[in-house]
Design a protein around this motif. Structure first.
Motif, PDB file in Angstrom:
ATOM      1  N   LEU A 140      43.276  12.039 -51.841  1.00 49.90           N
ATOM      2  CA  LEU A 140      42.179  13.278 -51.603  1.00 49.90           C
ATOM      3  C   LEU A 140      42.623  14.532 -50.952  1.00 49.90           C
ATOM      4  O   LEU A 140      42.365  15.579 -51.597  1.00 49.90           O
ATOM      5  CB  LEU A 140      40.819  12.657 -50.836  1.00 49.90           C
ATOM      6  CG  LEU A 140      39.586  13.909 -50.750  1.00 49.90           C
ATOM      7  CD1 LEU A 140      39.307  14.670 -51.946  1.00 49.90           C
ATOM      8  CD2 LEU A 140      38.576  13.179 -50.014  1.00 49.90           C
ATOM      9  N   GLU A 155      35.459  11.155 -49.287  1.00 47.66           N
ATOM     10  CA  GLU A 155      35.281  10.153 -50.244  1.00 47.66           C
ATOM     11  C   GLU A 155      33.772   9.732 -50.346  1.00 47.66           C
ATOM     12  O   GLU A 155      33.369   9.564 -49.304  1.00 47.66           O
ATOM     13  CB  GLU A 155      36.120   9.024 -49.835  1.00 47.66           C
ATOM     14  CG  GLU A 155      37.491   9.189 -50.272  1.00 47.66           C
ATOM     15  CD  GLU A 155      38.638   7.777 -50.294  1.00 47.66           C
ATOM     16  OE1 GLU A 155      37.888   6.863 -49.789  1.00 47.66           O
ATOM     17  OE2 GLU A 155      39.705   7.932 -50.510  1.00 47.66           O
ATOM     18  N   SER A 169      37.546   9.573 -41.944  1.00 46.50           N
ATOM     19  CA  SER A 169      38.259   8.746 -42.922  1.00 46.50           C
ATOM     20  C   SER A 169      39.364   7.895 -42.487  1.00 46.50           C
ATOM     21  O   SER A 169      39.385   7.008 -41.623  1.00 46.50           O
ATOM     22  CB  SER A 169      38.518   9.479 -44.201  1.00 46.50           C
ATOM     23  OG  SER A 169      38.490   8.640 -45.299  1.00 46.50           O
ATOM     24  N   THR A 286      34.785   4.884 -56.139  1.00 44.24           N
ATOM     25  CA  THR A 286      34.897   5.847 -55.126  1.00 44.24           C
ATOM     26  C   THR A 286      35.006   7.184 -56.120  1.00 44.24           C
ATOM     27  O   THR A 286      35.831   7.599 -56.738  1.00 44.24           O
ATOM     28  CB  THR A 286      36.303   5.803 -54.280  1.00 44.24           C
ATOM     29  OG1 THR A 286      36.339   4.396 -53.864  1.00 44.24           O
ATOM     30  CG2 THR A 286      36.643   6.799 -53.606  1.00 44.24           C
ATOM     31  N   HIS A 288      35.570  11.556 -55.310  1.00 46.50           N
ATOM     32  CA  HIS A 288      36.135  12.409 -54.145  1.00 46.50           C
ATOM     33  C   HIS A 288      35.356  13.640 -54.117  1.00 46.50           C
ATOM     34  O   HIS A 288      35.270  14.049 -55.333  1.00 46.50           O
ATOM     35  CB  HIS A 288      37.616  12.768 -54.586  1.00 46.50           C
ATOM     36  CG  HIS A 288      38.637  11.437 -54.584  1.00 46.50           C
ATOM     37  ND1 HIS A 288      38.908  10.807 -53.084  1.00 46.50           N
ATOM     38  CD2 HIS A 288      39.471  10.719 -55.284  1.00 46.50           C
ATOM     39  CE1 HIS A 288      39.653   9.957 -53.469  1.00 46.50           C
ATOM     40  NE2 HIS A 288      39.980   9.899 -54.790  1.00 46.50           N
TER      41      HIS A 288
END
Length: 331
Positions: A140, A155, A169, A286, A288
């Motif tokens: 990311l 995320e 994260s 997931t 971003h």
């Protein structure tokens, strides 16, 4: 948009299940009908994925610099250079990481110039990326640098209808508490509120987790809830967001699974990830957040233990594809 969105599709880590999963996804006619698909991959990675998946894709092969073109029901393959070396199945390596970094770089450049409206990638491996020279915290932040996006990115993890974001994260646990500030909590809530609205939820209900066991238990197990998180939640309410908390981390996901919230904002990676993966690892997505286009993948990893066996499921990658198409089409 009045026409189908155009997505860049990446096959993930060549040593894992990514190529197999990507080929299985692209082989579905309904996916080829939902969007114009631009596959970005070296020929050997595509061929390996086809062999493991047991299917051959109908592609239009283009070289870098060729004008992009698309045909109904077919995949446009933007051919990439072969990695400098062999990526052995089930092992992290420099060649595997190089192939992924090259594909991510090309995809972000295309998105920056409006050539694609979203990016979908099959599972990659962060250690391979670092072996290949990625200096950023994760993919990311790698894409954030190439998109030249300042500020907070995050995320989102999605299982069925429940979304999560997190304040910190991929950082060591010993650093987490110092990174929990009123500003970082507010940014994590604002970014998921905006993303949920882009996905069609008019007024998202967002639960904010505490940091400490039992959300600090009135200050007897830490003061972050009283001094940082609760004031941040009050500020969010004044901004007009439907935010609440801090909730006890060990029970907030029970209420969320019941349907009380659209999203949970956790304080660190495993606080949210363990709960979400238990609720639906195979279906997880997931996304971003904070990038100029939707970038999505499955929540499952590169699964080196089953790489090459042809048994990888694509439920999560399919959900990621569907969400990416949905958001890109609304842009």
């Amino acid at each position: 948009m009045t026409k189908k969105p155009r997505l860049a599709v990446l096959l993930g880590d060549p040593a894992g299940v990514g190529p197999e999963m990507g080929v299985k996804l692209l082989a579905r006619a309904e996916n080829r009908d939902a969007a114009e698909l631009l596959l970005i991959a070296p020929p050997s990675v595509l061929a390996a994925g086809e062999k493991i998946a047991g299917t051959k894709l109908d592609v239009i092969a283009l070289r870098p610099g060729d004008p992009l073109r698309f045909e109904a029901g077919r995949i446009t393959h933007l051919v990439q250079p072969e990695p400098a070396g062999f990526a052995k199945l089930g092992e992290c390596s420099v060649p595997a990481g190089q192939a992924v970094l090259q594909a991510l770089t090309v995809a972000t450049e295309l998105a920056k110039h409006g050539a694609v409206q979203g990016i979908l990638f099959a599972p990659l491996n962060k250690h391979s990326l670092r072996l290949a020279g990625m200096d950023e915290e994760d993919e990311l932040r790698f894409m954030q640098q190439r998109f030249e996006v300042p500020g907070f990115t995050c995320e989102f993890n999605i299982t069925d209808q429940l979304w999560t974001s997190r304040v910190t994260s991929h950082v060591p646990l010993r650093e987490v508490a110092d990174l929990i500030t009123q500003e970082s909590v507010g940014e994590a809530v604002h970014i998921i509120d905006k993303a949920l609205r882009s996905a069609g939820i008019a007024r998202p209900r967002i639960a904010v987790s505490g940091l400490n066991p039992h959300a600090g238990d009135g200050g007897s197990i830490g003061l972050e809830e009283i001094e940082v998180i609760a004031p941040a939640v009050e500020r969010l309410k004044r901004d007009g967001l439907d935010a609440s908390g801090p909730w006890s981390p060990d029970t907030v996901f029970i209420a969320a699974r019941r349907g009380d919230f659209d999203a949970v904002v956790s304080m660190y990676h495993d606080q949210g990830q363990i709960a979400m993966k238990l609720m639906g690892f195979e279906r997880g997505v997931t996304l971003h957040g904070g990038l100029p286009v939707p970038v999505a993948t499955s929540a499952s990893g590169s699964a080196f233990d089953i790489a090459g066996k042809g048994i990888a499921r694509i439920d999560g990658l399919q959900h990621a594809f569907d969400l990416c198409v949905q958001i890109a089409a609304r842009a």
